[in-house]
Each structure stands twice: as C-alpha cells, then as structure tokens.
Motif scaffolding. Sequence first.
Motif, mmCIF file in Angstrom:
data_model
loop_
_atom_site.group_PDB
_atom_site.id
_atom_site.type_symbol
_atom_site.label_atom_id
_atom_site.label_comp_id
_atom_site.label_asym_id
_atom_site.label_seq_id
_atom_site.Cartn_x
_atom_site.Cartn_y
_atom_site.Cartn_z
ATOM 1 N N GLY A 41 1.269 -8.736 5.268
ATOM 2 C CA GLY A 41 0.401 -7.841 6.034
ATOM 3 C C GLY A 41 0.996 -6.468 6.298
ATOM 4 O O GLY A 41 0.462 -5.694 7.085
ATOM 5 N N LYS A 44 1.811 -3.766 1.455
ATOM 6 C CA LYS A 44 2.303 -3.692 0.069
ATOM 7 C C LYS A 44 1.142 -3.608 -0.923
ATOM 8 O O LYS A 44 1.109 -2.735 -1.795
ATOM 9 C CB LYS A 44 3.176 -4.927 -0.260
ATOM 10 N N THR A 46 -1.853 -2.797 -0.258
ATOM 11 C CA THR A 46 -2.585 -1.560 0.028
ATOM 12 C C THR A 46 -1.947 -0.383 -0.719
ATOM 13 O O THR A 46 -2.664 0.488 -1.227
ATOM 14 C CB THR A 46 -2.607 -1.301 1.551
HETATM 15 N N1 LIG Z 1 -10.151 -5.297 2.175
HETATM 16 C C1 LIG Z 1 -9.616 -5.178 3.396
HETATM 17 N N2 LIG Z 1 -10.397 -4.823 4.445
HETATM 18 C C2 LIG Z 1 -9.854 -4.695 5.694
HETATM 19 N N3 LIG Z 1 -8.567 -4.885 5.991
HETATM 20 C C3 LIG Z 1 -7.756 -5.240 4.991
HETATM 21 C C4 LIG Z 1 -8.227 -5.408 3.647
HETATM 22 N N4 LIG Z 1 -7.183 -5.768 2.864
HETATM 23 C C5 LIG Z 1 -6.117 -5.822 3.682
HETATM 24 N N5 LIG Z 1 -6.448 -5.505 4.949
HETATM 25 C C6 LIG Z 1 -5.530 -5.432 6.107
HETATM 26 O O1 LIG Z 1 -4.530 -4.451 5.822
HETATM 27 C C7 LIG Z 1 -3.260 -4.854 6.273
HETATM 28 C C8 LIG Z 1 -2.265 -4.814 5.121
HETATM 29 O O2 LIG Z 1 -2.706 -5.688 4.091
HETATM 30 P P1 LIG Z 1 -2.020 -5.795 2.676
HETATM 31 O O3 LIG Z 1 -2.879 -6.693 1.887
HETATM 32 O O4 LIG Z 1 -1.737 -4.449 2.149
HETATM 33 O O5 LIG Z 1 -0.643 -6.490 3.055
HETATM 34 P P2 LIG Z 1 0.482 -7.102 2.124
HETATM 35 O O6 LIG Z 1 1.765 -6.467 2.544
HETATM 36 O O7 LIG Z 1 0.080 -7.013 0.714
HETATM 37 O O8 LIG Z 1 0.501 -8.626 2.626
HETATM 38 P P3 LIG Z 1 0.680 -10.023 1.818
HETATM 39 O O9 LIG Z 1 2.154 -10.205 1.683
HETATM 40 O O10 LIG Z 1 0.084 -11.010 2.735
HETATM 41 O O11 LIG Z 1 -0.030 -9.902 0.502
HETATM 42 C C9 LIG Z 1 -3.442 -6.256 6.869
HETATM 43 O O12 LIG Z 1 -3.549 -6.115 8.256
HETATM 44 C C10 LIG Z 1 -4.747 -6.723 6.278
HETATM 45 O O13 LIG Z 1 -5.419 -7.588 7.157
#
Ligand SMILES: Nc1ncnc2c1ncn2[C@@H]1O[C@H](COP(=O)(O)OP(=O)(O)OP(=O)(O)O)[C@@H](O)[C@H]1O
Length: 236
Positions: A41, A44, A46
Amino acid sequence: MKRPLLKISNLETGYDNLKVLHGIDMSVQEGALIAIIGPNGSGKSTAVKSVFGLTTHFKGKIRFQNKDLSKYKTHEIVRQGVAYVPQGRLVFDSLSVEENLDIGGYNLETETKKERKQRIFKLFPILKEKRKHQAGFLSGGQQQMLSIGRALMQEPKLLLLDEPSLGLDPKTQQLIFKTIKDINKAGTTVMMVEQNARQALKICSKAYIIEQGRIAAVGGPSLAKQKKVKELYLGG
Ligand SMILES: Nc1ncnc2c1ncn2[C@@H]1O[C@H](COP(=O)(O)OP(=O)(O)OP(=O)(O)O)[C@@H](O)[C@H]1O
Ligand SMILES: [Mg+2]
C-alpha cells in the motif's frame, strides 16, 4: 553523464481525489534495471501505473526521452515505446498462448509479428511448446511468462513489471528473475516492482524504496547491507 531515458520529477499522482504519491523523483538511465520495493500500500504499483498513464495526475513530470508522459494517454505512451505487465499476470484465459501474443502485437505486420513471436519463443521455450494451448490452463509461472511475452511483442524501450514473481514457487521465481535479467541485458530498460526484495536487490542496477508515497531510500544492490533495509525488507 548521459541524459536519463526516464526522469520523474516531483510527481504527485493517485486516484480521483486520493493522492498516493507525494512528490517522487526517479532517474532511469537507458539499459538500467530498476527495482522498486516497499511495504504494501505504499504506492509502488501507483508509481509504475503513473508512467503508463493509469493514474490521476496532480503535479510533476514524467519525462521519457523528450516527451512528458504525464500529458499522454496510455495508447500514446505505448507508441512511445513503453510496455506494462500488471500485477496478477493477466492473460486471456480462453485464447491460446499464440493468440495472446498476437494481441500483444495487434498493430504489427504479419512478418514482424512472426519474427517477434519466434524471439519470445526462444526466450520462453515452454511457450513455444504450449503455443496452441489455452492460456487459462498454463501454470502461474507460464502465465507470467506469457504476460511478459505479450508486452515484449512491442519491443519496448522501457518495460514496466509489477510484481513478476508474486505467488510463484521459488524455482519458478528464479527462472523469472533470470529471464528479466536476460531481457535487460539484451537492451531493454526495466522498471520492476518486487515484493521479493532480496532477489530484486540482487539483480537490479538501482533500487528505490517507496514508503507512504515517498522515496525513503535509493541506491544500488548494496542497499541490502543497510541495517534498516535488512530489518524492514529482508527479514533481519
Ligand atoms: N484503483 C484505485 N483506486 C483507489 N485507490 C487505489 C487504487 N489502487 C490503489 N489504491 C490505493 O493507493 C494506495 C497505494 O496503492 P498501490 O497499489 O500503489 O500500493 P503498492 O505499494 O503497490 O501495494 P502492494 O504491495 O499491496 O501491491 C493504497 O492505499 C491503495 O488502497
Ligand atoms: Mg502493488
């Protein structure tokens, strides 16, 4: 030093009203293999989705060659030479392996498509063997190979990979990491999000740690020797 292929400056992106990245900077030289690690979360996915035009842009630049991708739509970003393999190895289950690759090269001439498929079959011989099989019946590792193969049909300059080893057994993970290294050695710049921080740090030329939407650390494979990185990401 040469101008980087990709330069992200003060980037703030997210989803609708939600800001996830709070001003990140990244610099990716041509030929680099970049690893992005960090807690769940933290932003990454994103970060790589932002490069591919899949997030809401609030502020900052994503300069790729001479273009600012933050102003581009995904299909235009593809045309600039960027490919993206999403988290969760999405393949078209009911289509054959070969048809999945054809979709990756939908815009190519028949001859070029054939050539590129041959190259992908060389990289992943198992896909050649199973080219007539339905993708839904492949193992997780084979589906990941197919996902990567589909992205490679465009011969991208920059390949974005989101968690390529997730959910795979250790032996298959090793194979995927080796292939990513080979793809990189053959000239494709790679930016990869990885939960397997140990392996990612081993094969990368540079790594970024993202925590709560900010870059917490940046460095080479020697990041793995830092006490804090060891404790937080490498199991002590
Ligand atoms: N499509 C979306 N719409 C709204 N919020 C989102 C969306 N995708 C991710 N988020 C939110 O954005 C934040 C970052 O998410 P992200 O997917 O980039 O994290 P991550 O570091 O890739 O995590 P993970 O290791 O779980 O894959 C989180 O709080 C998540 O809930
Ligand atoms: Mg993610």
